[in-house]
Write a protein that holds these residues in place. Structure first.
Motif, PDB file in Angstrom:
ATOM      1  N   UNK A  68       0.838  -1.213   0.000  1.00  0.00           N
ATOM      2  CA  UNK A  68       0.000   0.000   0.000  1.00  0.00           C
ATOM      3  C   UNK A  68       0.865   1.253   0.000  1.00  0.00           C
ATOM      4  N   UNK A  69       1.994   1.212   0.764  1.00  0.00           N
ATOM      5  CA  UNK A  69       2.888   2.376   0.816  1.00  0.00           C
ATOM      6  C   UNK A  69       3.477   2.673  -0.564  1.00  0.00           C
ATOM      7  N   UNK A  70       3.886   1.587  -1.267  1.00  0.00           N
ATOM      8  CA  UNK A  70       4.419   1.783  -2.620  1.00  0.00           C
ATOM      9  C   UNK A  70       3.349   2.372  -3.543  1.00  0.00           C
ATOM     10  N   UNK A  71       2.144   1.833  -3.460  1.00  0.00           N
ATOM     11  CA  UNK A  71       1.065   2.326  -4.318  1.00  0.00           C
ATOM     12  C   UNK A  71       0.732   3.784  -4.024  1.00  0.00           C
ATOM     13  N   UNK A  72       0.630   4.135  -2.723  1.00  0.00           N
ATOM     14  CA  UNK A  72       0.339   5.524  -2.365  1.00  0.00           C
ATOM     15  C   UNK A  72       1.453   6.462  -2.829  1.00  0.00           C
ATOM     16  N   UNK A  73       2.703   6.010  -2.678  1.00  0.00           N
ATOM     17  CA  UNK A  73       3.835   6.849  -3.090  1.00  0.00           C
ATOM     18  C   UNK A  73       3.829   7.076  -4.588  1.00  0.00           C
ATOM     19  N   UNK A  74       3.486   6.034  -5.357  1.00  0.00           N
ATOM     20  CA  UNK A  74       3.386   6.215  -6.809  1.00  0.00           C
ATOM     21  C   UNK A  74       2.310   7.254  -7.148  1.00  0.00           C
ATOM     22  N   UNK A  75       1.168   7.214  -6.440  1.00  0.00           N
ATOM     23  CA  UNK A  75       0.118   8.203  -6.676  1.00  0.00           C
ATOM     24  C   UNK A  75       0.619   9.618  -6.381  1.00  0.00           C
ATOM     25  N   UNK A  76       1.384   9.734  -5.254  1.00  0.00           N
ATOM     26  CA  UNK A  76       1.927  11.064  -4.916  1.00  0.00           C
ATOM     27  C   UNK A  76       2.916  11.534  -5.977  1.00  0.00           C
ATOM     28  N   UNK A  77       3.721  10.626  -6.487  1.00  0.00           N
ATOM     29  CA  UNK A  77       4.676  10.977  -7.537  1.00  0.00           C
ATOM     30  C   UNK A  77       3.939  11.395  -8.809  1.00  0.00           C
ATOM     31  N   UNK A  78       2.838  10.675  -9.118  1.00  0.00           N
ATOM     32  CA  UNK A  78       2.062  11.033 -10.307  1.00  0.00           C
ATOM     33  C   UNK A  78       1.432  12.416 -10.144  1.00  0.00           C
ATOM     34  N   UNK A  79       0.964  12.711  -8.924  1.00  0.00           N
ATOM     35  CA  UNK A  79       0.376  14.031  -8.674  1.00  0.00           C
ATOM     36  C   UNK A  79       1.425  15.124  -8.819  1.00  0.00           C
ATOM     37  N   UNK A  80       2.634  14.854  -8.249  1.00  0.00           N
ATOM     38  CA  UNK A  80       3.718  15.825  -8.365  1.00  0.00           C
ATOM     39  C   UNK A  80       4.075  16.063  -9.835  1.00  0.00           C
ATOM     40  N   UNK A  81       4.144  14.989 -10.603  1.00  0.00           N
ATOM     41  CA  UNK A  81       4.454  15.111 -12.027  1.00  0.00           C
ATOM     42  C   UNK A  81       3.367  15.897 -12.751  1.00  0.00           C
ATOM     43  N   UNK A  82       2.104  15.632 -12.391  1.00  0.00           N
ATOM     44  CA  UNK A  82       0.999  16.353 -13.017  1.00  0.00           C
ATOM     45  C   UNK A  82       1.063  17.839 -12.743  1.00  0.00           C
ATOM     46  N   UNK A  83       1.453  18.221 -11.512  1.00  0.00           N
ATOM     47  CA  UNK A  83       1.577  19.639 -11.188  1.00  0.00           C
ATOM     48  C   UNK A  83       2.687  20.300 -12.016  1.00  0.00           C
ATOM     49  N   UNK A  84       3.799  19.561 -12.159  1.00  0.00           N
ATOM     50  CA  UNK A  84       4.902  20.103 -12.961  1.00  0.00           C
ATOM     51  C   UNK A  84       4.474  20.265 -14.423  1.00  0.00           C
ATOM     52  N   UNK A  85       3.768  19.256 -14.960  1.00  0.00           N
ATOM     53  CA  UNK A  85       3.321  19.338 -16.342  1.00  0.00           C
ATOM     54  C   UNK A  85       2.287  20.454 -16.527  1.00  0.00           C
ATOM     55  N   UNK A  86       1.465  20.662 -15.507  1.00  0.00           N
ATOM     56  CA  UNK A  86       0.486  21.732 -15.584  1.00  0.00           C
ATOM     57  C   UNK A  86       1.168  23.078 -15.665  1.00  0.00           C
ATOM     58  N   UNK A  87       2.180  23.293 -14.835  1.00  0.00           N
ATOM     59  CA  UNK A  87       2.921  24.550 -14.893  1.00  0.00           C
ATOM     60  C   UNK A  87       3.613  24.718 -16.246  1.00  0.00           C
ATOM     61  N   UNK A  88       4.172  23.603 -16.753  1.00  0.00           N
ATOM     62  CA  UNK A  88       4.888  23.661 -18.027  1.00  0.00           C
ATOM     63  C   UNK A  88       3.940  23.710 -19.210  1.00  0.00           C
ATOM     64  N   UNK A  89       2.621  23.605 -18.932  1.00  0.00           N
ATOM     65  CA  UNK A  89       1.611  23.581 -19.988  1.00  0.00           C
ATOM     66  C   UNK A  89       1.866  22.444 -20.978  1.00  0.00           C
ATOM     67  N   UNK A  90       2.249  21.284 -20.426  1.00  0.00           N
ATOM     68  CA  UNK A  90       2.514  20.101 -21.247  1.00  0.00           C
ATOM     69  C   UNK A  90       1.583  18.942 -20.897  1.00  0.00           C
ATOM     70  N   UNK A  91       0.616  19.208 -19.971  1.00  0.00           N
ATOM     71  CA  UNK A  91      -0.299  18.127 -19.634  1.00  0.00           C
ATOM     72  C   UNK A  91      -1.335  17.974 -20.740  1.00  0.00           C
ATOM     73  N   UNK A  92      -1.848  16.779 -20.904  1.00  0.00           N
ATOM     74  CA  UNK A  92      -2.891  16.532 -21.908  1.00  0.00           C
ATOM     75  C   UNK A  92      -4.244  16.763 -21.259  1.00  0.00           C
TER      76      UNK A  92
END
Length: 854
Positions: A528-552
């Motif tokens: 569960x810890x690995x799964x939750x951490x992956x979700x947090x990493x995906x959220x962090x990546x999404x925020x970065x892509x949003x700022x970079x205006x590269x999210x789909x």
């Protein structure tokens, strides 16, 4: 009393205004009448039928001799019906005088008896006008009732024996043409004596003088007007005899202008000549022969006034005065004092000379280029600054085309500017480069104006400014690059810090999971810890892509009013119980087209930021305005829209001015360590920009902050369809064939492995070209294509388009974690799976695809 059609003031006999009027019966006209009567009397043949002048009646006679109209009319007239009675009874004197009148060319009339019955000749008929022939034989009072009050007294004097009456130019208003008419008459009233010496009648000789009187009156009035004009004129008016030897008139202005007495110069023209300035006498006297020949001529000369020696400038215009036949009768002229005019002209000439000298100094000393150039591009004149600025001597430039000096690349812009300037009245401004004598370019900023067929241009050397501007631009660019590097350093540092934290959790969990003796409960906890951490990493990546205006983004049209009501309820949970949420929403729907999930995330991020600014207690106001324009924001110009404006206003501490400019930078935060990543507002900024809008902020320290999100307003969209829920069971692949396209070896192997574990048949292609080769012309043997977007060569979107063209029934699923292609163009209606993805997510999206129709 004849008529000649004129009129004017008259004078009566005895009136002091009528010289020559008299009442003596022995005047010349009376003598004339008596002479004619005597001659006629001698011509009559006395007989028994022809009475003598003593009043006896003759039996045979011709009382109406002559062939005129009045003689015939009198012969045919019924005299018995008049006061005169039958002709046979007329006295011989009456008959004799009637005969005289009828044969005379002068207007004559007889007034006989106490009633003054009227008899007249042809010449006299013009006087009575339309009263003729009714006047014949009637009493004078009845013939001239309108003027009898003037004529009656004079006739009475004659009848009373006071002698003849003579009147010069008497004014009478006669009714002789159906309307009153003013006439002037000169006439005499002569007594006709009977045998006893008494007055039997009045003999009238008349002449109408209306024309002459009116002409004389007009002449007098004209002379009076001329004299009034001349006496009051500021100019000197003069009239001389046709020989120019004597002045007949000189207006009073002479004494004011010449400072000399009129009577002196009137008697001595030599005095006038002596007052003319010695240097101007020849020019002044040269005009006299031309005047004597009948020409109009103007001469200018100076005079020296005798009483004060002052010099005055005179403009003297002489002209001939001719009579009606064109004969030269006099010389006239107007002499004007133009001293002040000369003074103004001299002052103007001095100013022009001074201004010309100033312009010459400006031309010579200007440090900028001054040019006169023709529409053909040939220099007409250039100032000395050409030597200082471009190294060319002006003499080398004049007469040559600008084409010989222009920098080659600037020929077109210069020709265009010159053509426009030469054909337009507008001022023009442009820049170009000229070649210095040493071969280097010089930037010149030009301003032009056109007059006639030439262009006047002013050019300023801006080469140094251009160099400074370029250096400043390079410095600014270097600063921007430095700031970018600093931001990138901050970004990479933040990403590294956060991912290290996440990787620490994942690595520690994996290490524990490798222990063979790990209990199932602990194993589940680490998984569960690995799964939750992956979700947090995906959220962090999404925020970065949003700022970079590269999210789909998955854009859809939705009603903000309904959406914000739901978000407001969610914000209650996010902000806590001590923060009151206030909504101000319109009553009518308001639509935008955006990614609903990213929009809600942006609102949550802004709300969290507001909550922290209020330290967990205060009021957060959510407002919505529709159909508004977007103001200027951070150096971006305003846009009319329509936009929707979503505002969140807090009652927090506010943001200092030096911080406002940095709040949207990634990983920038004023919070304590561990209280925030600094990516929340960056996500809002990136989402707004990528959605075609922007975000603005207004804040005052101590008075709270307002964030306003602007998004383009859209037309209402279609209602959303239902999708598969995340908690639905994962279905088996049932042997469906999937072509996996992935250039990353590890990800490709992993994708094919999990699909096979889920019951799918898989084939792996390392790029789009290989995939198309495996698909062939119709994609036979495959049920779906699962492709990455970012690949070398043809990208995933282009591959999907080609698959759709070749195999219309074959479904395509795209996957990407970072794609500028998707960010700029969208997924083009292909199914999209965001990285990182799980096996369950991949299986669900494949299961939703419709079966291929063969």
């Amino acid at each position: 009393m004849p008529k000649d059609g004129a009129g004017g003031p008259g004078r009566l006999a005895g009136d002091p205004r009528a010289p020559g009027a008299q009442g003596d019966a022995r005047d010349s006209r009376t003598g004339l009448c008596r002479m004619r009567l005597s001659a006629h009397k001698e011509s009559l043949t006395a007989s028994d039928d022809n009475p003598g002048m003593d009043g006896s009646t003759a039996k045979t006679m011709n009382p109406f001799p002559g062939g005129g109209g009045m003689a015939a009319r009198m012969r045919a007239h019924d005299w018995s019906a008049t006061v005169l009675g039958p002709v046979e009874a007329w006295p011989a004197a009456l008959v004799a005088l009637v005969g005289v009148a009828l044969q005379a060319a002068t207007p004559m009339a007889l007034y006989w008896g106490a009633e003054l019955a009227v008899l007249y000749n042809d010449a006299w008929t013009g006087l009575v006008g339309d009263k003729h022939p009714g006047a014949l034989g009637r009493p004078a009072r009845e013939v001239f009732p309108e003027v009898w009050h003037e004529l009656g007294p004079m006739f009475a004097r004659v009848l009373a024996g006071e002698g003849a009456v003579e009147v010069q130019d008497q004014r009478l208003v006669l009714d002789r043409a159906g309307a009153p008419e003013e006439v002037f008459l000169t006439y005499s009233l002569n007594p006709i004596l009977d045998a006893d010496g008494g007055v039997a009648g009045v003999f009238n000789v008349a002449q109408e003088t209306t024309g002459r009187v009116r002409a004389a009156t007009a002449l007098v009035e004209s002379e009076e007007r001329f004299r009034s004009f001349a006496e009051n004129s500021a100019d000197v008016l003069w009239i001389a005899d046709p020989d120019g030897g004597r002045l007949e008139y000189l207006s009073p202005a002479y004494e004011r202008v010449w400072g000399d007495r009129r009577d002196l110069v009137m008697g001595d023209l030599a005095r006038w000549a002596a007052l003319v300035h010695p240097e101007d006498r020849k020019r002044a006297f040269a005009a006299m022969p031309r005047l004597l020949s009948g020409e109009t001529h103007t001469a200018e000369y100076r005079i020296v006034r005798p009483h004060d020696g002052a010099v005055r400038h005179i403009r003297d215009t002489g002209f001939p005065i001719r009579d009606a036949e064109g004969r030269l009768r006099r010389l006239g002229g107007i002499a004007q004092d133009v001293t002040e005019e000369h003074a103004r002209e001299e002052a103007l000439e001095r100013r022009i000379a001074e201004r010309t000298a100033e312009h010459d100094r400006v031309w010579r000393n200007s440090r900028d280029l001054l040019v006169v150039v023709g529409a053909d591009g040939v220099f007409r004149a250039v100032n000395p600054a050409w030597k200082a600025i471009l190294g060319h001597d002006p003499a080398e430039v004049v007469g040559r085309s600008f084409e010989e000096f222009i920098w080659p690349e600037d020929g077109v812009v210069t020709r265009t500017a010159l053509s426009y300037a030469a054909t337009s009245d507008d001022l023009t401004a442009f820049e170009n480069r000229y070649r210095h004598e040493d071969g280097t370019p010089r930037w010149i900023s030009w301003h032009t104006a056109t007059e006639g067929d030439v262009v006047y241009a002013y050019g300023r050397d801006v080469t140094a400014e251009k160099k400074r501007s370029a250096a400043l631009h390079e410095a600014e660019e270097a600063l921007r690059q430095s700031q970018k590097l600093e931001a990138i350093g901050q970004l990479t540092g933040g990403v590294a810090h956060d991912f290290n934290n996440l990787l620490t959790i994942i690595r520690s969990s994996v290490d524990f999971l490798r222990r063979p003796d790990l209990a199932e409960a602990r194993k589940a906890r680490y998984l569960d810890a690995v799964s939750d951490t992956v979700d947090r990493a995906a959220k962090l990546t999404g925020q970065l892509l949003s700022f970079a205006r590269r999210q789909a983004l998955k854009a859809e049209a939705f009603d903000l009013v309904a959406g914000l009501r739901g978000v407001a309820e969610m914000l209650d949970t996010v902000t806590g119980a001590r923060i009151r949420i206030v909504t101000e929403l319109p009553d009518t729907p308001c639509f935008v087209r955006a990614d609903r999930s990213q929009f809600e995330t942006a609102l949550v991020n802004m709300a969290v930021n507001a909550r922290d600014a209020m330290d967990g207690e205060g009021t957060l106001t959510l407002r919505l305005a529709c159909g508004v324009g977007k103001p200027a924001i951070r150096a971006h110009g305003p846009e009319p829209g329509p936009f929707v404006a979503v505002s969140l206003t807090d009652t927090g501490s506010g943001i200092p001015a030096d911080v406002v400019e940095r709040i949207f930078e990634p990983f920038f935060t004023t919070k304590e360590v561990g209280k925030g990543t600094g990516l929340g507002l960056s996500q809002v900024f990136g989402f707004a920009k990528q959605s075609g809008g922007d975000i603005d902020v207004g804040s005052e320290v101590g008075n709270g902050t307002t964030f306003t999100l602007y998004l383009p307003e859209a037309e209402p969209g279609e209602p959303e369809g239902g999708g598969q829920r995340e908690d639905e069971a994962v279905a088996d692949g049932a042997g469906q064939r999937v072509l996996v396209v992935e250039d990353n070896v590890e990800v490709g192997r992993f994708a094919t492995q999990i699909l096979e574990d889920l019951g799918y048949g898989t084939t792996w292609a390392a790029n789009a070209e290989e995939a198309l080769e495996k698909l062939g012309s119709d994609g036979a043997g495959f049920d779906a294509v699962f492709s990455d977007v970012v690949m070398p060569g043809m990208n995933g979107v282009d591959l999907a388009r080609e698959v759709r063209r070749r195999c219309p029934g074959l479904q395509v699923v795209l996957t990407s974690g970072y794609s500028h292609v998707l960010a700029q163009e969208g997924s083009h209606d292909f199914e999209l799976l965001q990285k990182p993805y799980s096996a369950e997510q991949l299986s669900r999206i494949l299961q939703r695809l419709p079966a291929r129709q063969v």
